[in-house]
Design a protein around this motif. Structure first.
Motif, PDB file in Angstrom:
ATOM      1  N   CYS A 145      69.690  56.230  63.851  1.00  0.00           N
ATOM      2  CA  CYS A 145      70.292  55.060  63.192  1.00  0.00           C
ATOM      3  C   CYS A 145      70.157  55.187  61.669  1.00  0.00           C
ATOM      4  N   SER A 146      70.658  54.190  60.962  1.00  0.00           N
ATOM      5  CA  SER A 146      70.697  54.250  59.500  1.00  0.00           C
ATOM      6  C   SER A 146      69.822  53.228  58.807  1.00  0.00           C
ATOM      7  N   TRP A 147      69.608  52.079  59.444  1.00  0.00           N
ATOM      8  CA  TRP A 147      68.967  50.965  58.750  1.00  0.00           C
ATOM      9  C   TRP A 147      67.726  50.477  59.496  1.00  0.00           C
ATOM     10  N   PHE A 148      66.770  49.966  58.729  1.00  0.00           N
ATOM     11  CA  PHE A 148      65.603  49.304  59.315  1.00  0.00           C
ATOM     12  C   PHE A 148      65.273  48.069  58.500  1.00  0.00           C
ATOM     13  N   ALA A 149      64.671  47.092  59.156  1.00  0.00           N
ATOM     14  CA  ALA A 149      64.234  45.872  58.469  1.00  0.00           C
ATOM     15  C   ALA A 149      63.044  45.294  59.215  1.00  0.00           C
ATOM     16  N   ASP A 187      78.027  32.345  63.679  1.00  0.00           N
ATOM     17  CA  ASP A 187      77.348  33.579  64.084  1.00  0.00           C
ATOM     18  C   ASP A 187      78.254  34.794  63.949  1.00  0.00           C
ATOM     19  N   GLU A 188      79.472  34.705  64.452  1.00  0.00           N
ATOM     20  CA  GLU A 188      80.385  35.845  64.385  1.00  0.00           C
ATOM     21  C   GLU A 188      80.738  36.170  62.937  1.00  0.00           C
ATOM     22  N   ALA A 189      80.803  35.140  62.087  1.00  0.00           N
ATOM     23  CA  ALA A 189      81.090  35.388  60.670  1.00  0.00           C
ATOM     24  C   ALA A 189      79.959  36.174  60.019  1.00  0.00           C
ATOM     25  N   ILE A 190      78.712  35.852  60.394  1.00  0.00           N
ATOM     26  CA  ILE A 190      77.551  36.569  59.846  1.00  0.00           C
ATOM     27  C   ILE A 190      77.569  38.019  60.312  1.00  0.00           C
ATOM     28  N   LEU A 191      77.810  38.246  61.605  1.00  0.00           N
ATOM     29  CA  LEU A 191      77.837  39.607  62.128  1.00  0.00           C
ATOM     30  C   LEU A 191      79.007  40.400  61.545  1.00  0.00           C
ATOM     31  N   SER A 192      80.128  39.725  61.312  1.00  0.00           N
ATOM     32  CA  SER A 192      81.281  40.380  60.710  1.00  0.00           C
ATOM     33  C   SER A 192      80.976  40.789  59.269  1.00  0.00           C
ATOM     34  N   GLU A 193      80.270  39.933  58.539  1.00  0.00           N
ATOM     35  CA  GLU A 193      79.888  40.255  57.164  1.00  0.00           C
ATOM     36  C   GLU A 193      78.925  41.441  57.147  1.00  0.00           C
ATOM     37  N   ALA A 194      78.024  41.487  58.126  1.00  0.00           N
ATOM     38  CA  ALA A 194      77.106  42.628  58.218  1.00  0.00           C
ATOM     39  C   ALA A 194      77.895  43.921  58.418  1.00  0.00           C
ATOM     40  N   ARG A 195      78.900  43.885  59.296  1.00  0.00           N
ATOM     41  CA  ARG A 195      79.720  45.077  59.512  1.00  0.00           C
ATOM     42  C   ARG A 195      80.460  45.484  58.235  1.00  0.00           C
ATOM     43  N   ARG A 196      80.879  44.495  57.455  1.00  0.00           N
ATOM     44  CA  ARG A 196      81.568  44.802  56.188  1.00  0.00           C
ATOM     45  C   ARG A 196      80.654  45.541  55.228  1.00  0.00           C
ATOM     46  N   ILE A 253      76.720  47.600  58.489  1.00  0.00           N
ATOM     47  CA  ILE A 253      75.704  47.392  59.522  1.00  0.00           C
ATOM     48  C   ILE A 253      76.411  47.000  60.810  1.00  0.00           C
ATOM     49  N   GLY A 254      76.333  47.878  61.813  1.00  0.00           N
ATOM     50  CA  GLY A 254      77.013  47.619  63.072  1.00  0.00           C
ATOM     51  C   GLY A 254      76.073  47.143  64.156  1.00  0.00           C
ATOM     52  N   ASP A 255      75.985  47.892  65.234  1.00  0.00           N
ATOM     53  CA  ASP A 255      75.116  47.520  66.348  1.00  0.00           C
ATOM     54  C   ASP A 255      73.662  47.803  65.985  1.00  0.00           C
ATOM     55  N   GLY A 256      72.735  47.183  66.739  1.00  0.00           N
ATOM     56  CA  GLY A 256      71.322  47.401  66.459  1.00  0.00           C
ATOM     57  C   GLY A 256      70.436  46.894  67.571  1.00  0.00           C
ATOM     58  N   LEU A 257      69.164  46.890  67.284  1.00  0.00           N
ATOM     59  CA  LEU A 257      68.165  46.387  68.227  1.00  0.00           C
ATOM     60  C   LEU A 257      67.036  45.747  67.441  1.00  0.00           C
ATOM     61  N   THR A 258      66.311  44.863  68.095  1.00  0.00           N
ATOM     62  CA  THR A 258      65.236  44.128  67.428  1.00  0.00           C
ATOM     63  C   THR A 258      64.037  43.993  68.355  1.00  0.00           C
ATOM     64  N   VAL A 259      62.852  44.177  67.778  1.00  0.00           N
ATOM     65  CA  VAL A 259      61.588  43.954  68.475  1.00  0.00           C
ATOM     66  C   VAL A 259      60.908  42.752  67.824  1.00  0.00           C
ATOM     67  N   PRO A 260      60.714  41.639  68.554  1.00  0.00           N
ATOM     68  CA  PRO A 260      60.069  40.453  67.969  1.00  0.00           C
ATOM     69  C   PRO A 260      58.608  40.722  67.609  1.00  0.00           C
ATOM     70  N   SER A 308      63.694  45.431  63.090  1.00  0.00           N
ATOM     71  CA  SER A 308      65.040  45.765  63.559  1.00  0.00           C
ATOM     72  C   SER A 308      65.460  47.147  63.085  1.00  0.00           C
ATOM     73  N   PHE A 309      66.276  47.794  63.899  1.00  0.00           N
ATOM     74  CA  PHE A 309      66.905  49.061  63.532  1.00  0.00           C
ATOM     75  C   PHE A 309      68.396  48.920  63.811  1.00  0.00           C
ATOM     76  N   ALA A 310      69.221  49.438  62.912  1.00  0.00           N
ATOM     77  CA  ALA A 310      70.667  49.253  63.055  1.00  0.00           C
ATOM     78  C   ALA A 310      71.429  50.532  62.765  1.00  0.00           C
ATOM     79  N   TRP A 311      72.588  50.627  63.401  1.00  0.00           N
ATOM     80  CA  TRP A 311      73.485  51.762  63.252  1.00  0.00           C
ATOM     81  C   TRP A 311      74.666  51.353  62.371  1.00  0.00           C
ATOM     82  N   LYS A 312      75.317  52.312  61.778  1.00  0.00           N
ATOM     83  CA  LYS A 312      76.552  52.021  61.069  1.00  0.00           C
ATOM     84  C   LYS A 312      77.637  51.688  62.090  1.00  0.00           C
ATOM     85  N   PRO A 313      78.687  50.976  61.686  1.00  0.00           N
ATOM     86  CA  PRO A 313      79.755  50.619  62.635  1.00  0.00           C
ATOM     87  C   PRO A 313      80.271  51.849  63.376  1.00  0.00           C
ATOM     88  N   GLY A 314      80.382  51.719  64.678  1.00  0.00           N
ATOM     89  CA  GLY A 314      80.797  52.834  65.517  1.00  0.00           C
ATOM     90  C   GLY A 314      79.651  53.408  66.321  1.00  0.00           C
TER      91      GLY A 314
END
Length: 228
Positions: free
Chosen positions: A20-24, A86-95, A98-105, A117-123
Motif C-alpha cells: 500500500c501507499s499510505w498509513f495513519a 460519508d460518500e462525499a468524504i470518501l470521494s474527496e479522499a480518492r481525489r 487515497i482509495g481502498d484501505g483497512l483500519t485496526v481500532p 489505518s493503511f490505504a492504497w491508491k485508487p485501483g
C-alpha cells in the motif's frame, strides 16, 4: 524506537510489506482545536490532512466512526455509507489519491479512541491477508506512539494493589462483604478496608463510581467481572 520519525519508518515498512501507499496512526480528536489531546503519525498528502482537519473530521469521519464500533480490524470496502456526507468524504479522499484501505481500532481505557489505518491508491484493493498483518502490528504500533508522546506513562503502575483489585472484582460481581471474605480468606473488616482504600485511590465516594473509574482506567476489565 526513539521518536515519531522512527515509528513512521516502521509504518512505512509495513506499507511496503502490504503493497500500500499510505498509513495513519491517529487519535480521533480535533487536532486543530486541541493537538495536545492526541497522537498522530501519518504520510497522507498534506492537502488531504488540511481538508480533513478544517472540517473537524477527527470525530465524524466514516472510517473513524466504524472503528469506534469494532474491536478487530476491518476492510474499508466492507463499510456502508450511513450519512449523506460519508460518500462525499470518501470521494474527496480518492481525489487526493487515497482509495481502498483497512483500519485496526485502538481502544485504550482512559484515552480517546484511536486507530491505525493503511490505504492504497485508487485501483488498489485491501486484502484479508493485509488486514491480518495489520492486526498483528496495529496495537503495538499505537502503544509505542502513546509512550513516545507520554514517556511518563511507561513508569505508571496499577493504581490498585493486588488485594484491592481482587476485592473490587468480587464486589463488582455483586458478592457481599462476607462472601468476598470467605472466598479470599479475609475478615469482613479487612475486605471493607481494602474497598475503602481503593475508593481513596480513585477519589470515589461509592462502589459504583469506584468500579466505573477502575474499568475506565484499565485496573479491572469487563472480562474480570464476567468470569465465573
Amino acid at each position: 524506537m526513539k521518536d515519531k520519525a522512527g515509528l513512521a519508518d516502521l509504518l512505512s515498512e509495513a506499507c511496503r510489506q502490504m503493497g500500500c501507499s499510505w498509513f495513519a496512526l491517529s487519535h480521533h480528536v480535533d487536532f486543530l482545536a486541541a493537538p495536545e489531546r492526541g497522537i498522530r503519525v501519518h504520510n497522507y498528502p498534506a492537502e488531504w490532512a488540511q481538508w480533513f482537519d478544517e472540517r473537524k473530521l477527527g470525530l465524524t469521519d466514516p472510517v473513524h466512526r466504524e472503528s469506534q464500533r469494532r474491536m478487530a480490524g476491518f476492510l474499508w470496502h466492507h463499510m456502508k455509507a450511513e450519512r449523506a456526507e460519508d460518500e462525499a468524504i470518501l470521494s474527496e479522499a480518492r481525489r487526493h489519491g487515497i482509495g481502498d484501505g483497512l483500519t485496526v481500532p485502538a481502544h485504550l481505557p482512559g484515552h480517546a479512541h484511536g486507530s491505525v489505518s493503511f490505504a492504497w491508491k485508487p485501483g488498489g484493493v485491501a486484502s484479508a491477508d493485509a488486514l491480518q498483518f495489520a492486526r498483528m502490528i496495529g496495537g503495538t504500533a499505537f502503544d509505542a506512539a502513546r509512550l513516545l508522546a507520554h514517556p511518563d506513562l511507561a513508569h505508571i503502575g496499577p493504581r490498585l494493589t493486588r488485594r484491592q483489585r481482587e476485592v473490587l472484582i468480587w464486589s463488582a460481581k455483586g458478592e457481599s462483604i462476607r462472601r468476598i471474605g470467605l472466598r479470599l480468606g479475609l475478615s469482613p473488616d479487612t475486605v471493607r478496608e481494602h474497598l475503602r482504600n481503593a475508593r481513596q485511590r480513585y477519589d470515589a465516594n461509592g462502589g459504583i463510581t469506584l468500579t466505573v473509574r477502575a474499568l475506565y482506567d484499565g485496573d479491572i476489565s469487563f472480562e474480570d467481572i464476567a468470569k465465573r
